[in-house]
Design an enzyme around this catalytic site. Structure first.
Site, PDB file in Angstrom:
ATOM      1  CD1 TRP A  43      -3.221   0.807   0.677  1.00 55.90           C
ATOM      2  CD2 TRP A  43      -1.993   2.232   1.897  1.00 55.90           C
ATOM      3  NE1 TRP A  43      -3.976   1.930   0.914  1.00 55.90           N
ATOM      4  CE2 TRP A  43      -3.251   2.820   1.660  1.00 55.90           C
ATOM      5  CE3 TRP A  43      -1.059   2.961   2.637  1.00 55.90           C
ATOM      6  CZ2 TRP A  43      -3.597   4.071   2.133  1.00 55.90           C
ATOM      7  CZ3 TRP A  43      -1.404   4.220   3.113  1.00 55.90           C
ATOM      8  CH2 TRP A  43      -2.665   4.751   2.853  1.00 55.90           C
ATOM      9  CD  GLU A  77     -19.346   3.833  11.189  1.00 52.42           C
ATOM     10  OE1 GLU A  77     -18.371   4.598  11.312  1.00 52.42           O
ATOM     11  OE2 GLU A  77     -19.304   2.787  10.505  1.00 52.42           O
ATOM     12  CD  GLU A  82     -15.001   4.048   5.459  1.00 52.15           C
ATOM     13  OE1 GLU A  82     -13.882   3.732   5.870  1.00 52.15           O
ATOM     14  OE2 GLU A  82     -16.045   3.533   5.883  1.00 52.15           O
TER      15      GLU A  82
HETATM   16  C1  F6R Z   1     -14.009   2.694   8.439  1.00 53.16           C
HETATM   17  C2  F6R Z   1     -12.888   1.958   8.975  1.00 53.16           C
HETATM   18  C3  F6R Z   1     -11.795   2.737   9.636  1.00 53.16           C
HETATM   19  C4  F6R Z   1     -11.296   1.977  10.862  1.00 53.16           C
HETATM   20  C5  F6R Z   1     -10.057   2.658  11.455  1.00 53.16           C
HETATM   21  C6  F6R Z   1      -9.582   1.945  12.697  1.00 53.16           C
HETATM   22  O1  F6R Z   1     -14.935   1.853   7.842  1.00 53.16           O
HETATM   23  O2  F6R Z   1     -12.820   0.766   8.889  1.00 53.16           O
HETATM   24  O3  F6R Z   1     -12.187   4.022   9.965  1.00 53.16           O
HETATM   25  O4  F6R Z   1     -12.315   1.919  11.806  1.00 53.16           O
HETATM   26  O5  F6R Z   1      -9.038   2.687  10.515  1.00 53.16           O
HETATM   27  O6  F6R Z   1      -9.321   0.598  12.423  1.00 53.16           O
HETATM   28  P1  F6R Z   1      -9.351  -0.495  13.564  1.00 53.16           P
HETATM   29  O7  F6R Z   1     -10.777  -0.663  13.977  1.00 53.16           O
HETATM   30  O8  F6R Z   1      -8.788  -1.719  12.926  1.00 53.16           O
HETATM   31  O9  F6R Z   1      -8.512   0.053  14.671  1.00 53.16           O
END
Ligand code: F6R
Length: 594
Positions: free
Chosen positions: A77, A472, A479
């Protein structure tokens, strides 16, 4: 975000690596590569590399690489340098004596690059990874030992990095972790070196979790763990993982996103199966803490914020939500009498981990709710709980969000000794979801989505239990539709936002039958008076709404499921727009860099 997968064992390394990389795809990537090492009849080794820009797709077997038993792979990425063949990993030494892949960012890469250039090294890529390759080459000149050269080089890197290096000379793998995740799967005479357990769980459920500043070496069928700073050998533990986490399949659905949305009827229950006894250590910790901070990033932040809301509103706890990436400005406030509860799907989000490290350094206690079992966040927590949602593959988080809310509600209920009452309410909402996903609802939302895609700007209003839901909901639509969708507090409207409302502007109003209903209806009237297209999302329709989407029936805990209509809207809008809902542009699932 970048995935690492190394393999050594009796099976075809190229194919094993492709299979592992496919299981890491969900983290997000824009190019990928595999390198394998083989020996010819004269016992001399060579590296073959295959790199591609774009997706791995349906590839099952690598025909362009020779049969081999050892290799490394990577999903990239892009951070340093564009998405192209040259920048894709793995990268190898000028004399092809080793090959390397990295996850993370070398923060001092400019400084190191200058030094290496002065020593005569030429750079072919724009990556920070190539610096590590040349550093190792340089260290090899003096140490003559591969493991030691990797170790010394790693110690010069600043930032959160994990590297895996494979030497062609003696077919040895050395992987070191600092910040970005690294797990080693242990099979029968085979090992997997990967960014997460999901990537090899279909092959083995035995794993060794590597901690920061640890280095693991594979040599001649054996692995050894070391402290990267002191070179001292350390003991390791092989853990057996829950088999339930192994399945990754769309199970007949067109996309992971819709599968994961529908799954919420089960996952909400799973997240709230914790008994009062299991939650008791956390309940006690909350009661004796001066302040409870809840922390997360993105969707997980909204879940953290919602839990802080439940703790304040239901249990009267002094709880404050914090964005992980803004934690630094609070650093003078954390004390040993505070508790920080982290929320994360992956458990590997760099911002969240740094926030926890900061709180920990101040002596605060750490608790967490994470979906991925065995993640860094769970392992650094004093008290760790799991969402139990199974793999969430779609980049946009859905089921993990409602799971976190279910757990937050249960926690708040437990604090006021209403664990079983709250658990029952949550389970009833989940049961009501069974009858919610009807063809009729899907047809209604599909029809609405067709009209919505004609617009560019959207607003969603929520208040009280629905404020975080509005935020949210907006994030979800942004997104995967790439449309401008903003969430606001219902009360904020008249303080400025209403200036944006024009004739035909779509305004969603989340309207639970609760103490905020009247205010939400007057907000609806105010935007309607300015010509807005008002779309009510709630339990009861109203004359003020031009369109109405019903939400799931609940006993006063509507917020738990109120995001679901928006998840469906974003999914169907994305399909109408021709976007891939599972892999939105520019986004990565697991944001392991800062
Ligand atoms: C949105 C999404 C991101 C994650 C964020 C934190 O759909 O998936 O905003 O919520 O990058 O990721 P985690 O939950 O893995 O810490």
């Amino acid at each position: 975000m970048c995935g690492i997968f190394g393999y050594v064992g009796k099976r075809n390394a190229g194919n094993m690596i492709v299979s592992g990389l496919k299981r890491l795809e969900y983290r997000g990537y824009d190019s990928w590569g595999v390198a394998v090492v083989t020996k010819d009849k004269l016992n001399s080794s060579k590296i073959d590399v295959l790199k591609k820009v774009g997706a791995i797709g349906d590839l099952e077997e690598i025909k362009d690489l020779p049969e081999s038993n050892i290799g490394v792979g990577h999903t990239r990425w892009a951070t340093h340098g564009g998405v192209n063949y040259v920048n894709a990993h793995p990268h190898y030494a000028s004399d092809k004596s080793f090959v390397l892949a990295q996850n993370g960012i070398v923060e001092n890469y400019q400084e190191l690059k200058e030094d290496l250039k002065k020593l005569g090294y030429k750079f072919e890529t724009e990556t920070d990874t190539e610096i590590i390759v040349h550093l190792i080459e340089e260290k090899l000149k003096t140490t003559k030992k591969f493991k030691e050269a990797v170790r010394q080089s790693f110690l010069e890197l600043k930032g959160r990095n994990t590297i895996i290096a494979l030497s062609t000379v003696d077919q040895r793998i050395v992987a070191v972790r600092n910040g970005s995740p690294l797990v080693v799967g242990v099979g029968d005479d085979e090992f997997f070196f990967a960014s997460d357990t999901l990537s090899f769980l279909d092959k083995t459920n035995k794993a060794i979790f590597i901690n920061d500043r640890e280095m693991i070496e594979y040599k001649e069928g054996k692995i050894k763990l070391f402290n990267v700073e002191t070179s001292e050998e350390i003991d390791f533990k092989i853990r057996t993982l829950d088999e339930k986490q192994t399945e990754i399949s769309k199970e007949g659905f067109d996309h992971y996103m819709i599968k994961e949305i529908v799954e919420q009827k089960h996952t909400i229950k799973e997240a709230s199966v914790y008994s009062a006894e299991e939650l008791l250590p956390l309940v006690n910790q909350i009661k004796k803490s001066k302040t409870v901070y809840t922390v997360g990033a993105g969707t997980a932040y909204f879940a953290a914020s919602q839990t802080a809301f439940f703790l304040r509103k239901i249990a009267g706890i002094r709880a404050i939500e914090l964005k992980a990436y803004e934690m630094d400005s609070y650093k003078n406030l954390f004390t040993k009498d505070d508790l920080v509860i982290a929320f994360s799907q992956s458990g590997e989000t760099a911002d969240t981990i740094e926030a926890l490290e900061l709180a920990k350094s101040k002596g605060s206690k750490i608790a967490s709710l994470v979906n991925m079992v065995g993640s860094t966040t769970s392992r650094m927590s004093d008290l760790s709980y799991y969402c139990r949602s199974g793999p969430e593959i779609c980049v946009a988080s859905t089921k993990a969000f409602t799971a976190k809310q279910a757990w937050g509600l249960l926690l708040a209920g437990s604090i006021i000794s209403q664990h079983s009452e709250m658990q029952k309410k949550i389970h009833n909402s989940a049961n009501n979801l069974e009858g919610y996903f009807t063809d009729e609802l899907f047809t209604q939302i599909k029809k609405l989505s067709k009209k919505l895609i004609e617009k560019e700007h959207f607003f969603v209003l929520g208040r009280g239990q629905n404020f975080n839901i509005a935020l949210e909901a907006a994030l979800k639509v942004k997104e995967i539709t790439y449309k401008h969708f903003e969430g606001f507090a219902g009360g904020e409207l008249k303080h400025g936002v209403i200036a944006l409302v024009d004739k035909g502007t779509p305004v969603f109003v989340i309207s639970s039958d609760d103490e905020d209903l009247e205010n939400m209806l007057s907000a609806s009237a105010q935007v309607k008076a300015r010509g807005a297209w008002v779309i009510g999302v709630g339990q009861s329709n109203n004359d003020l709404f031009d369109d109405f989407i019903p939400t799931v029936q609940s006993e006063g805990i509507d917020a738990l499921t109120n995001v679901i209509p928006f998840q469906l809207i974003s999914y169907f809008m994305a399909l109408e727009l021709g976007n891939d809902p599972d892999k939105p542009r520019n986004l990565a699932k697991s944001v392991t860099v800062k």
